[in-house]
Design a protein around this motif. Structure first.
Motif, PDB file in Angstrom:
ATOM      1  N   CYS A   3      32.001  54.026 -34.944  1.00 47.28           N
ATOM      2  CA  CYS A   3      32.228  52.694 -34.373  1.00 47.28           C
ATOM      3  C   CYS A   3      32.209  51.683 -35.522  1.00 47.28           C
ATOM      4  O   CYS A   3      31.289  51.681 -36.329  1.00 47.28           O
ATOM      5  N   PHE A   5      31.600  48.690 -35.482  1.00 45.04           N
ATOM      6  CA  PHE A   5      30.611  47.620 -35.308  1.00 45.04           C
ATOM      7  C   PHE A   5      29.190  48.097 -35.618  1.00 45.04           C
ATOM      8  O   PHE A   5      28.448  47.434 -36.326  1.00 45.04           O
ATOM      9  N   CYS A   6      28.822  49.265 -35.057  1.00 46.66           N
ATOM     10  CA  CYS A   6      27.432  49.698 -35.223  1.00 46.66           C
ATOM     11  C   CYS A   6      27.317  51.065 -35.916  1.00 46.66           C
ATOM     12  O   CYS A   6      26.213  51.586 -36.066  1.00 46.66           O
ATOM     13  N   ASN A   8      27.927  53.917 -34.893  1.00 41.01           N
ATOM     14  CA  ASN A   8      27.618  55.024 -33.995  1.00 41.01           C
ATOM     15  C   ASN A   8      28.740  56.070 -34.122  1.00 41.01           C
ATOM     16  O   ASN A   8      29.913  55.725 -34.092  1.00 41.01           O
ATOM     17  N   CYS A  31      32.708  52.071 -27.754  1.00 41.18           N
ATOM     18  CA  CYS A  31      31.477  52.659 -28.259  1.00 41.18           C
ATOM     19  C   CYS A  31      30.436  52.653 -27.143  1.00 41.18           C
ATOM     20  O   CYS A  31      30.158  51.611 -26.550  1.00 41.18           O
ATOM     21  N   CYS A  34      27.118  50.267 -28.386  1.00 39.92           N
ATOM     22  CA  CYS A  34      27.118  48.799 -28.440  1.00 39.92           C
ATOM     23  C   CYS A  34      28.180  48.191 -27.525  1.00 39.92           C
ATOM     24  O   CYS A  34      28.248  46.987 -27.364  1.00 39.92           O
TER      25      CYS A  34
HETATM   26 ZN   LIG Z   1      29.100  50.569 -31.591  1.00 39.89          ZN
END
Ligand SMILES: [Zn+2]
Length: 160
Positions: A3, A5-6, A8, A31, A34
């Motif tokens: 992901c 963003f995070c 993951n 995701c 998040c």
């Molecule tokens: Zn994420």
């Protein structure tokens, strides 16, 4: 794929769409951690083996820039070039091979370029097929004339 963003490592596909030309699939992902949404584009890999032996990914942009030189001063638009590059990509992908050499790309360019602009075609063919005498040009032009004649014959026949 992580992901963005995070980080993951897991994501869920929420939508898949094939591009208009059928050469790629765009997947919309979410995701589970998040909730962030992002897209991935999947294409079959297609590599070009250059004369030097270097292998690089196929690029429509490179096809366009090669043809663009031959089209200088001709009534050929960027949209024409983009369409031609797409046609070339479809042709070389149809060979079913994931590695092609620059020669095959040159061959795949000749047909559509000829339909687009005959002068650009002659220029491109003269470089690509290494014309080195006037006779080479004459032969190529004679071929174009012969094809014009047979095209006209077909038109005449259909207007009867
Ligand atoms: Zn994420």
């Amino acid at each position: 794929m992580h992901c963005p963003f995070c980080r993951n490592p897991d994501s869920r596909v929420i939508d898949s769409r094939t591009s208009d030309d059928g050469l790629s699939i765009r997947r919309r992902r979410q995701c589970p951690k998040c909730g962030g949404r992002f897209s991935t584009i999947e294409t079959a890999s297609l590599n070009v083996i250059k004369r030097s032996g270097v292998i690089e990914p196929f690029s429509r942009e490179k096809v366009m820039s090669g043809v663009r030189k031959a089209c200088q001063g001709r009534p050929v638009t960027e949209a024409n070039l983009a369409l031609l590059a797409q046609e070339v990509e479809e042709t070389v992908r149809q060979t079913g091979s994931s590695q092609i050499d620059t020669n095959e790309i040159g061959l795949a360019i000749l047909g559509p370029l000829r339909n687009l602009d005959e002068i650009a075609y002659l220029r491109f063919a003269s470089v690509y097929q290494a014309f080195d005498t006037l006779e080479d040009f004459e032969a190529a032009i004679e071929q174009l004339r012969a094809d014009h004649r047979s095209a006209r014959t077909v038109e005449d026949a259909s207007s009867l």
